[in-house]
Design an enzyme around this catalytic site. Structure first.
Site, PDB file in Angstrom:
ATOM      1  N   ASP A  71       0.856  -1.180   0.000  1.00  0.00           N
ATOM      2  CA  ASP A  71       0.000   0.000   0.000  1.00  0.00           C
ATOM      3  C   ASP A  71       0.897   1.236   0.000  1.00  0.00           C
ATOM      4  O   ASP A  71       2.124   1.109  -0.044  1.00  0.00           O
ATOM      5  CB  ASP A  71      -0.927   0.005   1.226  1.00  0.00           C
ATOM      6  N   ASP A 114       1.392   4.737   2.353  1.00  0.00           N
ATOM      7  CA  ASP A 114       0.997   5.329   3.634  1.00  0.00           C
ATOM      8  C   ASP A 114       1.366   6.807   3.680  1.00  0.00           C
ATOM      9  O   ASP A 114       2.498   7.177   3.350  1.00  0.00           O
ATOM     10  CB  ASP A 114       1.727   4.618   4.786  1.00  0.00           C
ATOM     11  N   ASP A 142      -3.312   4.395   2.807  1.00  0.00           N
ATOM     12  CA  ASP A 142      -3.650   4.757   4.186  1.00  0.00           C
ATOM     13  C   ASP A 142      -3.351   6.234   4.392  1.00  0.00           C
ATOM     14  O   ASP A 142      -2.237   6.694   4.115  1.00  0.00           O
ATOM     15  CB  ASP A 142      -2.798   3.946   5.187  1.00  0.00           C
TER      16      ASP A 142
HETATM   17  P1  GTP Z   1       4.144  -2.547   3.018  1.00  0.00           P
HETATM   18  O1  GTP Z   1       2.975  -1.617   3.014  1.00  0.00           O
HETATM   19  O2  GTP Z   1       3.729  -3.964   3.008  1.00  0.00           O
HETATM   20  O3  GTP Z   1       5.111  -2.244   1.950  1.00  0.00           O
HETATM   21  O4  GTP Z   1       4.950  -2.347   4.377  1.00  0.00           O
HETATM   22  P2  GTP Z   1       4.756  -1.231   5.466  1.00  0.00           P
HETATM   23  O5  GTP Z   1       5.911  -1.307   6.371  1.00  0.00           O
HETATM   24  O6  GTP Z   1       4.461   0.086   4.827  1.00  0.00           O
HETATM   25  O7  GTP Z   1       3.491  -1.775   6.253  1.00  0.00           O
HETATM   26  P3  GTP Z   1       2.114  -1.092   6.624  1.00  0.00           P
HETATM   27  O8  GTP Z   1       1.602  -0.211   5.556  1.00  0.00           O
HETATM   28  O9  GTP Z   1       1.208  -2.211   7.044  1.00  0.00           O
HETATM   29  O10 GTP Z   1       2.398  -0.259   7.918  1.00  0.00           O
HETATM   30  C1  GTP Z   1       3.272   0.844   7.968  1.00  0.00           C
HETATM   31  C2  GTP Z   1       3.548   1.191   9.392  1.00  0.00           C
HETATM   32  O11 GTP Z   1       2.384   1.673  10.016  1.00  0.00           O
HETATM   33  C3  GTP Z   1       4.004  -0.016  10.212  1.00  0.00           C
HETATM   34  O12 GTP Z   1       5.035   0.375  11.073  1.00  0.00           O
HETATM   35  C4  GTP Z   1       2.821  -0.394  11.017  1.00  0.00           C
HETATM   36  O13 GTP Z   1       3.195  -0.907  12.276  1.00  0.00           O
HETATM   37  C5  GTP Z   1       2.118   0.927  11.170  1.00  0.00           C
HETATM   38  N1  GTP Z   1       0.691   0.713  11.258  1.00  0.00           N
HETATM   39  C6  GTP Z   1      -0.118   0.101  10.385  1.00  0.00           C
HETATM   40  N2  GTP Z   1      -1.377   0.092  10.832  1.00  0.00           N
HETATM   41  C7  GTP Z   1      -1.352   0.711  12.021  1.00  0.00           C
HETATM   42  C8  GTP Z   1      -2.332   1.040  12.986  1.00  0.00           C
HETATM   43  O14 GTP Z   1      -3.503   0.746  12.858  1.00  0.00           O
HETATM   44  N3  GTP Z   1      -1.895   1.725  14.073  1.00  0.00           N
HETATM   45  C9  GTP Z   1      -0.604   2.071  14.240  1.00  0.00           C
HETATM   46  N4  GTP Z   1      -0.231   2.728  15.308  1.00  0.00           N
HETATM   47  N5  GTP Z   1       0.337   1.769  13.370  1.00  0.00           N
HETATM   48  C10 GTP Z   1      -0.032   1.097  12.276  1.00  0.00           C
HETATM   49 MN    MN Z   2       2.674   0.382   3.757  1.00  0.00          MN
HETATM   50 MN    MN Z   3      -0.412   0.752   5.570  1.00  0.00          MN
END
Ligand code: GTP
Ligand code: MN
Ligand code: MN
Length: 386
Positions: free
Chosen positions: A205, A207, A310
């Site tokens: 995704d 972020d 996100d």
């Molecule tokens: P990919 O998206 O798979 O490439 O990896 P990513 O590291 O970007 O993972 P992700 O988008 O799932 O999450 C990014 C960061 O946000 C991570 O450190 C997660 O722990 C954090 N995160 C995701 N969802 C939540 C949430 O609901 N609350 C909090 N506090 N942190 C979140």
């Molecule tokens: Mn991500």
């Molecule tokens: Mn995410």
């Protein structure tokens, strides 16, 4: 037998992932990919403890600055339990691990991975379905289960959402998000977080963290952003929550779960291939290439594709904590929080840092200050790929 254990100097490594620099992709991808499968399998079984143990092993191997050639090089290193060492030994000696291969081909692992690969479906739901004999999307569709809105969208865009998002696509989404945010709140700041901030070349995704330099101006912003995205036809799905975070006198700045309480929006964007200035520029320079990419975009030959995005809105006073919390990796976050509690008697969340001994919140306006409060050496985002 490769390598000479006597000549090979032992690796040095700290036991918490947040004490180490972990660049991407690391020098031991064969080993880390294998341990990641075992971690995932444990997580999909609901065995968090076992999953975490494999994640820590994986994280340690990711941080090593050269390729491991023999088990002896790992002597004395933290985070590597007997089980992980056995798997590593298999991989070093035979190039494969029978346990990993068996895991990957087990019906349960395959079904659970497929089902949790649907946006909106967690381990619990997938487990329930699997127990009922559902192993494929087709079986799910004919099962008569009523899916919630997120799951319906997840099923509808399954192929797109399981195709990794490229760096280029993330940049295109950034342009879209910045355009919308600036049009609804001039002066607001948009920061790319998650894996792309850590320098990853692809992700599941994109972020974003959004704030405004004047505290309070960000309140209610998520609704304005969503309305604007919708009016421009950029959203395929969205689910938003409002901010419920309050500091408490007892330092409950740490929410009970790992979920934080920011205003946020889990969404699915409609990414068309003319959606960024960069694409427009490329289209002028090299129309053929863009046309070919257009044919490949999305499933079913549509000129757009679905991308998970996100959006998180933070007040400026909490921004450094939010940025640290939303940059990841997941293991790096967990380890930073574990370090804070166990080594410093502090609770860290994506909102705040609370010192339990001094019974007060510690403020920070940059990630560097948070690391300093925690007594940790600063690790740059690109070193947080634990
Ligand atoms: P990919 O998206 O798979 O490439 O990896 P990513 O590291 O970007 O993972 P992700 O988008 O799932 O999450 C990014 C960061 O946000 C991570 O450190 C997660 O722990 C954090 N995160 C995701 N969802 C939540 C949430 O609901 N609350 C909090 N506090 N942190 C979140
Ligand atoms: Mn991500
Ligand atoms: Mn995410």
């Amino acid at each position: 037998q490769q390598g000479d254990p006597v000549e090979a100097p032992a690796f040095l490594a700290a036991s918490y992932a947040c004490q180490r620099n972990t660049p991407q992709p690391g020098h031991n991808t064969l080993l880390t990919a294998a341990l990641s499968v075992l971690a995932e399998s444990a997580e999909l079984n609901g065995d968090e403890g076992r999953g975490l143990a494999f994640r820590r092993s994986e994280g340690l191997l990711r941080s090593l600055d050269r390729r491991v050639q023999g088990l002896a090089e790992l002597r004395g290193l933290p985070c590597l339990g007997d089980h992980s060492r056995r798997v590593i030994q298999d991989l070093l000696e035979n190039g494969v691990s029978s346990e990993v291969e068996e895991t990957k081909s087990s019906p349960r692992y395959k079904a659970m991975k497929l089902l949790t690969g649907i946006f909106g479906v967690g381990v619990k739901t997938a487990k329930r379905w699997f127990t009922e004999g559902i192993c494929s999307l087709a079986q799910l569709e004919t099962s008569g289960h009523s899916l919630n809105a997120a799951q319906q969208a997840g099923l509808k865009y399954y192929t797109d959402l399981n195709q990794p998002v490229s760096r280029e696509e993330a940049d295109a989404v950034s342009v879209m998000v910045e355009g919308v945010v600036h049009s609804v709140l001039p002066g607001a700041r948009v920061t790319l977080a998650g894996g792309f901030r850590r320098g990853k070349m692809s992700g599941h995704d994109v972020d974003f963290l959004i704030t405004h330099p004047d505290e309070g101006k960000e309140e209610g912003l998520i609704h304005k952003i969503i309305a604007c995205l919708e009016s421009r036809g950029l959203l395929l799905y969205q689910q938003n929550t409002r901010n419920t975070y309050r500091e408490s006198a007892k330092g409950a700045g740490r929410p009970s779960s790992s979920m934080d309480r920011f205003e946020r929006c889990f969404s699915i964007f409609k990414l068309t291939n003319d959606s960024s200035p960069e694409d427009t520029r490329r289209a002028q320079q090299d129309p053929e290439r863009v046309r070919v990419e257009a044919d490949q975009t999305g499933s079913g030959g549509r000129p757009w594709r679905a991308v998970r995005v996100d959006l998180v809105v933070s007040p400026i006073s909490q921004f450094a904590f939010a940025l640290l919390g939303w940059t990841g990796s997941k293991l790096f976050e967990r380890e930073t929080r574990r370090w804070a509690v166990r080594e410093r008697s502090m609770s860290l969340s994506s909102h705040a840092l609370y010192d339990r001994n001094q019974e007060r919140y510690l403020r920070a306006s940059s990630e560097e200050e948070i690391f300093a409060h925690l007594g940790l050496e600063y690790v740059s985002p690109t070193g947080r790929n634990a």
